[in-house]
Scaffold this motif. Structure first.
Motif, PDB file in Angstrom:
ATOM      1  N   ALA A   2      57.434  29.105 -53.614  1.00 20.96           N
ATOM      2  CA  ALA A   2      57.277  30.528 -53.980  1.00 20.96           C
ATOM      3  C   ALA A   2      56.348  31.279 -53.080  1.00 20.96           C
ATOM      4  O   ALA A   2      56.683  32.406 -52.622  1.00 20.96           O
ATOM      5  CB  ALA A   2      56.005  30.316 -55.266  1.00 20.96           C
ATOM      6  N   ILE A   3      55.465  30.448 -51.976  1.00 20.64           N
ATOM      7  CA  ILE A   3      54.911  31.283 -51.018  1.00 20.64           C
ATOM      8  C   ILE A   3      55.908  31.602 -50.124  1.00 20.64           C
ATOM      9  O   ILE A   3      55.802  32.627 -49.500  1.00 20.64           O
ATOM     10  CB  ILE A   3      53.830  30.264 -50.271  1.00 20.64           C
ATOM     11  CG1 ILE A   3      52.356  29.874 -51.352  1.00 20.64           C
ATOM     12  CG2 ILE A   3      53.140  30.843 -49.085  1.00 20.64           C
ATOM     13  CD1 ILE A   3      51.750  28.662 -51.042  1.00 20.64           C
ATOM     14  N   THR A   4      57.071  30.716 -49.763  1.00 17.94           N
ATOM     15  CA  THR A   4      57.960  30.970 -48.687  1.00 17.94           C
ATOM     16  C   THR A   4      58.716  32.106 -49.220  1.00 17.94           C
ATOM     17  O   THR A   4      59.135  33.002 -48.582  1.00 17.94           O
ATOM     18  CB  THR A   4      58.901  29.784 -48.511  1.00 17.94           C
ATOM     19  OG1 THR A   4      57.993  28.601 -47.963  1.00 17.94           O
ATOM     20  CG2 THR A   4      59.885  30.058 -47.513  1.00 17.94           C
ATOM     21  N   SER A   5      59.067  32.267 -50.488  1.00 16.27           N
ATOM     22  CA  SER A   5      59.882  33.044 -51.078  1.00 16.27           C
ATOM     23  C   SER A   5      59.255  34.698 -50.900  1.00 16.27           C
ATOM     24  O   SER A   5      59.732  35.431 -50.444  1.00 16.27           O
ATOM     25  CB  SER A   5      60.089  32.745 -52.267  1.00 16.27           C
ATOM     26  OG  SER A   5      60.993  31.742 -52.626  1.00 16.27           O
ATOM     27  N   ILE A   6      57.897  34.689 -51.216  1.00 13.31           N
ATOM     28  CA  ILE A   6      57.228  36.026 -51.064  1.00 13.31           C
ATOM     29  C   ILE A   6      57.093  36.524 -49.632  1.00 13.31           C
ATOM     30  O   ILE A   6      57.522  37.520 -49.304  1.00 13.31           O
ATOM     31  CB  ILE A   6      55.571  35.623 -51.474  1.00 13.31           C
ATOM     32  CG1 ILE A   6      55.630  35.592 -53.032  1.00 13.31           C
ATOM     33  CG2 ILE A   6      54.955  36.807 -51.279  1.00 13.31           C
ATOM     34  CD1 ILE A   6      54.304  35.149 -53.607  1.00 13.31           C
ATOM     35  N   ASP A  11      59.422  36.037 -47.428  1.00 16.90           N
ATOM     36  CA  ASP A  11      60.772  36.331 -47.304  1.00 16.90           C
ATOM     37  C   ASP A  11      61.401  37.562 -48.044  1.00 16.90           C
ATOM     38  O   ASP A  11      62.411  37.861 -47.940  1.00 16.90           O
ATOM     39  CB  ASP A  11      61.937  35.421 -47.444  1.00 16.90           C
ATOM     40  CG  ASP A  11      61.653  34.176 -46.560  1.00 16.90           C
ATOM     41  OD1 ASP A  11      61.162  34.228 -45.606  1.00 16.90           O
ATOM     42  OD2 ASP A  11      62.121  32.874 -46.804  1.00 16.90           O
ATOM     43  N   SER A  12      60.406  38.127 -48.937  1.00 15.89           N
ATOM     44  CA  SER A  12      60.515  39.174 -49.833  1.00 15.89           C
ATOM     45  C   SER A  12      61.791  38.567 -50.986  1.00 15.89           C
ATOM     46  O   SER A  12      62.238  39.729 -51.546  1.00 15.89           O
ATOM     47  CB  SER A  12      61.053  40.328 -49.157  1.00 15.89           C
ATOM     48  OG  SER A  12      60.106  40.678 -48.007  1.00 15.89           O
ATOM     49  N   SER A  13      61.468  37.435 -51.278  1.00 16.82           N
ATOM     50  CA  SER A  13      62.641  37.051 -52.362  1.00 16.82           C
ATOM     51  C   SER A  13      61.738  36.708 -53.475  1.00 16.82           C
ATOM     52  O   SER A  13      61.439  35.760 -53.981  1.00 16.82           O
ATOM     53  CB  SER A  13      63.107  35.676 -51.891  1.00 16.82           C
ATOM     54  OG  SER A  13      63.924  35.923 -50.895  1.00 16.82           O
ATOM     55  N   TYR A  14      61.260  37.923 -54.290  1.00 15.16           N
ATOM     56  CA  TYR A  14      60.285  38.093 -55.189  1.00 15.16           C
ATOM     57  C   TYR A  14      60.784  37.336 -56.448  1.00 15.16           C
ATOM     58  O   TYR A  14      59.911  36.881 -57.205  1.00 15.16           O
ATOM     59  CB  TYR A  14      59.997  39.410 -55.484  1.00 15.16           C
ATOM     60  CG  TYR A  14      59.361  40.082 -54.147  1.00 15.16           C
ATOM     61  CD1 TYR A  14      58.185  39.406 -53.288  1.00 15.16           C
ATOM     62  CD2 TYR A  14      59.775  41.370 -53.888  1.00 15.16           C
ATOM     63  CE1 TYR A  14      57.689  40.091 -52.533  1.00 15.16           C
ATOM     64  CE2 TYR A  14      59.210  41.866 -52.692  1.00 15.16           C
ATOM     65  CZ  TYR A  14      58.279  41.157 -51.895  1.00 15.16           C
ATOM     66  OH  TYR A  14      57.621  41.586 -50.673  1.00 15.16           O
ATOM     67  N   VAL A  15      62.129  37.562 -56.814  1.00 17.07           N
ATOM     68  CA  VAL A  15      62.647  36.979 -57.932  1.00 17.07           C
ATOM     69  C   VAL A  15      62.802  35.365 -57.898  1.00 17.07           C
ATOM     70  O   VAL A  15      62.218  34.735 -58.796  1.00 17.07           O
ATOM     71  CB  VAL A  15      64.089  37.628 -58.266  1.00 17.07           C
ATOM     72  CG1 VAL A  15      64.721  36.762 -59.486  1.00 17.07           C
ATOM     73  CG2 VAL A  15      64.223  38.880 -58.741  1.00 17.07           C
ATOM     74  N   GLU A  16      63.005  34.860 -56.752  1.00 23.15           N
ATOM     75  CA  GLU A  16      62.810  33.584 -56.393  1.00 23.15           C
ATOM     76  C   GLU A  16      61.317  32.973 -56.752  1.00 23.15           C
ATOM     77  O   GLU A  16      61.270  31.878 -57.125  1.00 23.15           O
ATOM     78  CB  GLU A  16      63.472  33.254 -54.938  1.00 23.15           C
ATOM     79  CG  GLU A  16      64.920  33.193 -55.053  1.00 23.15           C
ATOM     80  CD  GLU A  16      65.659  32.750 -53.730  1.00 23.15           C
ATOM     81  OE1 GLU A  16      64.884  32.050 -52.901  1.00 23.15           O
ATOM     82  OE2 GLU A  16      66.646  33.025 -53.426  1.00 23.15           O
ATOM     83  N   LYS A  29      52.037  42.590 -57.094  1.00 28.61           N
ATOM     84  CA  LYS A  29      50.863  42.194 -56.072  1.00 28.61           C
ATOM     85  C   LYS A  29      51.307  40.792 -55.396  1.00 28.61           C
ATOM     86  O   LYS A  29      50.431  39.799 -55.529  1.00 28.61           O
ATOM     87  CB  LYS A  29      49.516  42.071 -57.068  1.00 28.61           C
ATOM     88  CG  LYS A  29      49.071  43.366 -57.496  1.00 28.61           C
ATOM     89  CD  LYS A  29      47.774  43.319 -58.170  1.00 28.61           C
ATOM     90  CE  LYS A  29      47.258  44.266 -59.078  1.00 28.61           C
ATOM     91  NZ  LYS A  29      46.004  44.347 -59.946  1.00 28.61           N
ATOM     92  N   TYR A  30      52.273  40.969 -54.506  1.00 22.64           N
ATOM     93  CA  TYR A  30      52.935  39.954 -53.921  1.00 22.64           C
ATOM     94  C   TYR A  30      51.889  38.982 -52.844  1.00 22.64           C
ATOM     95  O   TYR A  30      51.832  38.011 -52.666  1.00 22.64           O
ATOM     96  CB  TYR A  30      54.136  39.788 -53.433  1.00 22.64           C
ATOM     97  CG  TYR A  30      55.201  40.644 -54.557  1.00 22.64           C
ATOM     98  CD1 TYR A  30      55.399  39.562 -55.453  1.00 22.64           C
ATOM     99  CD2 TYR A  30      55.781  41.723 -54.426  1.00 22.64           C
ATOM    100  CE1 TYR A  30      56.477  40.145 -56.311  1.00 22.64           C
ATOM    101  CE2 TYR A  30      56.471  42.170 -55.575  1.00 22.64           C
ATOM    102  CZ  TYR A  30      56.990  41.335 -56.332  1.00 22.64           C
ATOM    103  OH  TYR A  30      57.791  41.819 -57.327  1.00 22.64           O
ATOM    104  N   LYS A  31      51.246  40.060 -52.322  1.00 16.00           N
ATOM    105  CA  LYS A  31      50.516  39.534 -51.065  1.00 16.00           C
ATOM    106  C   LYS A  31      49.264  38.748 -51.717  1.00 16.00           C
ATOM    107  O   LYS A  31      48.685  37.586 -51.384  1.00 16.00           O
ATOM    108  CB  LYS A  31      49.851  40.721 -50.378  1.00 16.00           C
ATOM    109  CG  LYS A  31      48.986  40.258 -49.247  1.00 16.00           C
ATOM    110  CD  LYS A  31      48.525  41.252 -48.161  1.00 16.00           C
ATOM    111  CE  LYS A  31      47.338  40.873 -46.990  1.00 16.00           C
ATOM    112  NZ  LYS A  31      47.116  41.991 -46.227  1.00 16.00           N
TER     113      LYS A  31
END
Length: 315
Positions: free
Chosen positions: A87-91, A93-98, A198-200
């Motif tokens: 999940a951290i890696t996906s955020i 990479d801007s892959s928010y759905v993943e 609030k992905y960050k």
């Protein structure tokens, strides 16, 4: 001359660093000094067992102390951690759905663990094993301790620390576990942040959640494991009719030396725990001389139980 002596011993102490690498690694280190033997110290016993024979006892001790639960439980707990990392890696990479999917997967796995183990506080994820097998004699240990005290008195704190760091002979077991109840709640909070875009903040929260993994350390003195192994052999020996007195004496001397070796390294409180153990060895040595005597059997059972309890208490 004094500076040279301390310099050489400091270099020697660096060799004593115990291993803390992934999985299992064995390290044997040797210590020799030119100091004379100390009065009152039992001379090194002639070893009855080989290093390979003791390894079997070390392996059994490791297996006894690794608390990993079932393979399924460990896999599920590992999946929770991996989902958090993904999940951290996906955020990033801007892959928010993943990222959301990974967090939900982690929550599901965590809830499954809780449902199957409602009273479980910590779910084991992984472990590391390190061994530091000190090869030395008791007089050498005492000599290094004296030199460390001199270094402290002279204000050479780091030099003293390096010297003392080598004075250990033990198995170290690190167990990594999830605080499963709080971890599950933290993942749900991270999911709320992600859904609010609030992905960050979600990423920061997930990293903090990973840092809640509990690391438990257990250090088991090798001399005490050896003493247990030797006393077990001694117990088997005295059960035989007209047992070999010479062998029994040799085994008892080996066990006594291992106890004094552990004492010299500072495992446990010298005046309390070891006094009873050493007195018990002396009592056994008095009665083991007579093959028709059965007193040593009861005394041995008591000593073995006392030693096992002592080892568990200080590990």
């Amino acid at each position: 001359m004094k500076t040279l002596k301390f310099g050489l011993l400091t270099l020697l102490a660096i060799l004593f660093l115990s291993c803390n690498q992934d999985k299992t690694e064995n390290k044997s280190v040797a210590l020799n000094t030119d100091k004379e033997s100390i009065e009152g110290v039992v001379p090194e016993a002639k070893h009855y067992f080989t290093k390979a024979q003791f390894q079997e006892a070390f392996d059994a001790e490791i297996q006894h102390n690794i608390r990993l639960g079932s393979d399924e439980l460990m896999k599920d707990a590992t999946d929770v951690v991996n989902a958090t990392k993904k999940a951290i890696t996906s955020i990033a990479d801007s892959s928010y759905v993943e990222a959301k999917n990974s967090i939900e997967l982690g929550i599901g796995k965590a809830e499954a663990i809780t449902a199957l183990n409602p009273e479980l506080a910590l779910a084991p994820v992984d472990f590391e094993i390190g061994t530091n097998d000190l090869i030395a004699d008791i007089s050498s240990i005492k000599a290094v301790k004296d030199l460390a005290e001199e270094a402290l008195d002279d204000g050479r704190i780091q030099e003293a620390a390096q010297l003392l760091d080598g004075l250990k002979s033990e198995i170290e077991i690190k167990t990594y576990s999830l605080p499963i109840a709080t971890y599950r709640i933290a993942l749900k909070q991270a999911l709320v942040l992600a859904k609010e875009k609030k992905y960050k903040e979600a990423s920061t929260f997930l990293n903090a959640t990973l840092n809640t993994i509990v690391v438990e350390k257990k250090r088991i003195p090798l001399p005490l494991i050896r003493a247990e192994h030797i006393l077990k052999k001694l117990d088997e020996t005295v059960q035989e009719k007209d047992f070999d007195q010479k062998l029994a004496k040799q085994l008892l001397e080996n066990a006594s030396y291992e106890l004094k070796f552990a004492e010299a390294l500072g495992y446990g409180k010298k005046d309390k725990e070891f006094k009873e153990l050493n007195n018990a060895v002396k009592e056994i040595s008095k009665v083991v001389k007579n093959t028709s005597n059965t007193d040593e059997k009861g005394l041995l059972q008591k000593l073995r139980a006392k030693l096992s309890e002592f080892k568990e208490r200080i590990s």
